[in-house]
Every structure is written in C-alpha cells, then in structure tokens.
Design a protein around this motif. Structure first.
Motif, PDB file in Angstrom:
ATOM      1  N   TYR A  69       0.852  -1.198   0.000  1.00 18.98           N
ATOM      2  CA  TYR A  69       0.000   0.000   0.000  1.00 18.98           C
ATOM      3  C   TYR A  69       0.886   1.246   0.000  1.00 18.98           C
TER       4      TYR A  69
ATOM      5  N   ALA B  33       0.710   4.839   2.129  1.00 22.46           N
ATOM      6  CA  ALA B  33      -0.244   4.706   3.239  1.00 22.46           C
ATOM      7  C   ALA B  33       0.289   5.400   4.483  1.00 22.46           C
TER       8      ALA B  33
ATOM      9  N   ARG C 182      -6.725   6.610  -1.693  1.00 31.41           N
ATOM     10  CA  ARG C 182      -5.519   6.205  -0.975  1.00 31.41           C
ATOM     11  C   ARG C 182      -5.873   5.200   0.125  1.00 31.41           C
ATOM     12  N   CYS C 183      -5.011   4.243   0.314  1.00 33.57           N
ATOM     13  CA  CYS C 183      -5.147   3.297   1.420  1.00 33.57           C
ATOM     14  C   CYS C 183      -4.327   3.806   2.596  1.00 33.57           C
ATOM     15  N   ASP C 184      -4.862   3.656   3.787  1.00 30.75           N
ATOM     16  CA  ASP C 184      -4.166   4.018   5.017  1.00 30.75           C
ATOM     17  C   ASP C 184      -4.308   2.888   6.016  1.00 30.75           C
TER      18      ASP C 184
ATOM     19  N   VAL D 272      -6.336  -2.132   6.995  1.00 27.35           N
ATOM     20  CA  VAL D 272      -6.101  -1.182   5.917  1.00 27.35           C
ATOM     21  C   VAL D 272      -7.457  -0.738   5.405  1.00 27.35           C
ATOM     22  N   VAL D 273      -7.624   0.578   5.271  1.00 24.32           N
ATOM     23  CA  VAL D 273      -8.860   1.144   4.730  1.00 24.32           C
ATOM     24  C   VAL D 273      -8.520   1.996   3.506  1.00 24.32           C
ATOM     25  N   ARG D 274      -9.478   2.106   2.609  1.00 29.18           N
ATOM     26  CA  ARG D 274      -9.337   2.968   1.427  1.00 29.18           C
ATOM     27  C   ARG D 274     -10.362   4.087   1.526  1.00 29.18           C
TER      28      ARG D 274
ATOM     29  N   PHE E  63     -14.859   5.588   4.224  1.00 27.96           N
ATOM     30  CA  PHE E  63     -13.832   4.630   3.815  1.00 27.96           C
ATOM     31  C   PHE E  63     -14.415   3.233   3.722  1.00 27.96           C
TER      32      PHE E  63
ATOM     33  N   VAL F 271     -10.289  -2.629   3.458  1.00 26.42           N
ATOM     34  CA  VAL F 271      -9.578  -3.342   2.395  1.00 26.42           C
ATOM     35  C   VAL F 271      -9.032  -4.659   2.933  1.00 26.42           C
TER      36      VAL F 271
END
Length: 143
Positions: free
Chosen positions: A15, A18, A64-66, A78-80, A134, A137
């Motif tokens: 990712y 992130a 963006r994934c964080d 992990v969230v998008r 969000f 993911v």
C-alpha cells in the motif's frame, strides 16, 4: 517470528503512500472503534477542519489506502478512502452520522461530536468538519 518493522515495510510495499492513524485518543476507544471497522459497522470518521488547516497534506485522499493502528501502534487494518467532504457541523446528514457506526441517531451523534470537539460540550453549528468515508480493504489480524 515476524518483526513489526518487517510488517510495516511489507505494508508500505503493498500500500504505497499509506499513512498510519489511530481512531481514538484512549486505548479503550481505539479497541472499540477498531472492532466496529473490522465488522464493517464503521465506514466513516470526522475531525474538525482546524486539525488540518495548517497541514493539508494530512487530509485523507480519495483512493488512498491508510493503515488503522492498534493502541500500541501495530497495524490493525487497511482502509481505502472513498470520499472526503468538508461540511459544517449543522449540515451533517443522518446517513453521514450513522456511517460512523457509533450512535443510534443523529441527535446522539451531535451530542457525542459536540462533547468531543466542542467547548464545554457545545460546538458551533458552523464549525467545519472533514468527513471521511472509507471501506475496509484488509483486516491484518486475519493474515
């Protein structure tokens, strides 16, 4: 045994770009909110615009994934980011409030949010909020 730094390096490869953040300010709150995200009951969060005013690079970015962290800083999920809206407190809709997954109705959301971000439990109706939606993911606890 996998070193936490190896896990973080792997996540940065998987990712790219992130960031890592906590969903709460206390251990109990972080644990509670992370459970809601993992169960897909929490799909949004908000903060006052003032948190980003002097560092707009910290704003969530659509697509963006964080990494959502556990209280100890280890990666949890992990969230998008699906959407980011700058909205006045008074313009938050019931659907937006319910996406935070914490309250039974918009009035409960308003009370909780005013207590969290206001002064003595009062938040000006025109206070600008950054409202992020969000999607989950990956739950890293399932790896």
């Amino acid at each position: 045994m996998t070193d936490q730094n190896d896990t973080m390096e792997d996540l940065q490869v998987t990712y790219p770009g992130a960031g890592t953040f906590l969903l709460g300010a206390t251990k109990g709150r972080v644990e509670h909110l992370n459970k809601l995200v993992a169960a897909k009951q929490k799909t949004a969060t908000c903060l006052p615009w003032s948190e980003f005013e002097n560092d707009q690079d910290a704003l969530p970015q659509v697509g963006r994934c964080d990494i959502v962290a556990n209280w100890d800083g280890t990666p949890a999920m992990v969230v998008r980011t699906v959407s980011v809206d700058k909205v006045k407190f008074r313009h938050v809709t019931p659907q937006m409030a319910m996406a935070e997954g914490e309250d039974k109705d918009i009035e409960a959301w308003r009370k909780r949010t005013a207590k969290a971000f206001g002064t003595k439990g009062v938040l000006d109706r025109d206070t600008m909020l950054v409202f992020e939606t969000f999607e989950l993911v990956e739950d890293l606890g399932l790896r």
